[in-house]
Scaffold this motif. Structure first.
Motif, short mmCIF file in Angstrom:
data_model
loop_
_atom_site.label_atom_id
_atom_site.label_comp_id
_atom_site.label_asym_id
_atom_site.label_seq_id
_atom_site.Cartn_x
_atom_site.Cartn_y
_atom_site.Cartn_z
N TRP A 91 0.84 -1.21 0.00
CA TRP A 91 0.00 0.00 0.00
C TRP A 91 0.87 1.26 0.00
CZ3 TRP A 91 -5.27 0.98 0.03
CH2 TRP A 91 -5.69 2.24 0.48
N THR A 100 -2.73 2.23 -5.46
CA THR A 100 -3.70 2.36 -6.55
C THR A 100 -4.51 1.08 -6.77
OG1 THR A 100 -2.27 3.97 -7.61
CG2 THR A 100 -3.99 3.00 -8.97
N LYS A 101 -3.83 -0.07 -6.84
CA LYS A 101 -4.53 -1.32 -7.15
C LYS A 101 -4.49 -2.33 -6.00
CE LYS A 101 -3.83 -0.80 -12.07
NZ LYS A 101 -3.18 -1.27 -13.26
N ALA A 156 -5.90 -3.76 -2.92
CA ALA A 156 -7.15 -3.74 -2.16
C ALA A 156 -6.90 -4.13 -0.71
CB ALA A 156 -8.16 -4.70 -2.79
N GLU A 163 -11.52 -2.04 -0.46
CA GLU A 163 -11.25 -1.33 -1.71
C GLU A 163 -9.77 -1.02 -1.88
OE1 GLU A 163 -14.36 1.91 -3.15
OE2 GLU A 163 -14.03 2.03 -0.99
N SER A 164 -9.40 -0.71 -3.09
CA SER A 164 -8.09 -0.13 -3.37
C SER A 164 -8.24 1.38 -3.37
CB SER A 164 -7.58 -0.58 -4.75
OG SER A 164 -8.38 0.01 -5.77
N GLY A 200 -7.25 3.31 -5.70
CA GLY A 200 -7.66 3.68 -7.05
C GLY A 200 -9.17 3.61 -7.22
N ALA A 201 -9.78 2.54 -6.69
CA ALA A 201 -11.24 2.42 -6.76
C ALA A 201 -11.90 3.54 -5.97
CB ALA A 201 -11.69 1.06 -6.24
#
Length: 193
Positions: free
Chosen positions: A98, A103-104, A106, A112-113, A115-116
């Protein structure tokens, strides 16, 4: 203006408080938001907030707010409600990944990530801009009450910064990042504590 909600018991206990948690403000949080009217008062051209109770209670001191569902905090998955310090050690691999680039990556346990989160919150802010009676104009003041990681992710995305820079935009409870939007670009004007 992106305002972070007042303090909750989970914040005070240094526990993860994300999209699945819905605690009310604690006594200190209620004191913090009572001061918001003086600090951020004046005529607002719009007031919006996350659907989570802590954001709703915070926005209520400024006036009636329009709820925007996509402004929920990051879904902390299996980390939700857990104490931060021991969880950092227990999930060290996740936190290292992280820190490199969220970004990706999760959050474990169906979270969630970043990015999401950034994509979801950006859509929420765009929906707010679409709800305004006309284009944003100089001097128009819009307040949006939400959450720490949601705002940090949005500011990174708005300024074209990588999401790993999110700690630079951290907010204390009941403080705000002040931004300007000229119809095409965002700029960070400062922070109001």
């Amino acid at each position: 203006m992106l305002i972070r909600h007042g303090r909750t018991a989970l914040n005070a206990e240094r526990r993860f408080c994300g999209g699945r948690s819905d605690p009310p403000l604690d006594a200190r949080g209620r004191e913090q938001v009572a001061a918001l009217r003086e600090r951020f008062g004046g005529e607002l051209d719009g007031l919006f907030c996350s659907p989570q109770r802590r954001a709703l209670e915070t926005a209520a001191v400024l006036g009636p707010a329009t709820v925007v569902e996509t402004l929920r905090e990051l879904d902390h998955g299996a980390l939700e409600g857990r104490e931060i310090q021991p969880t950092l050690a227990e999930h060290a691999d996740f936190f290292r990944a992280w820190q490199r680039d969220p970004t990706k990556v999760a959050v474990p346990g169906g979270g969630e990530s970043m990015g999401a989160l950034a994509t979801r919150v950006d859509a929420g802010i765009r929906s707010i801009l679409d709800q305004l009676p006309g284009p944003c104009s100089r001097g128009q003041v819009i307040a949006v009450v939400g959450h720490q990681l949601a705002w940090a992710a949005f500011v990174c995305r708005a300024l074209g910064r990588p999401l790993r820079d999110w700690p630079q935009f951290e907010l204390r409870n009941a403080s705000a990042n002040l931004l300007a939007f000229d119809g095409a670009r965002w700029s960070l004007l400062g922070r109001k504590l």
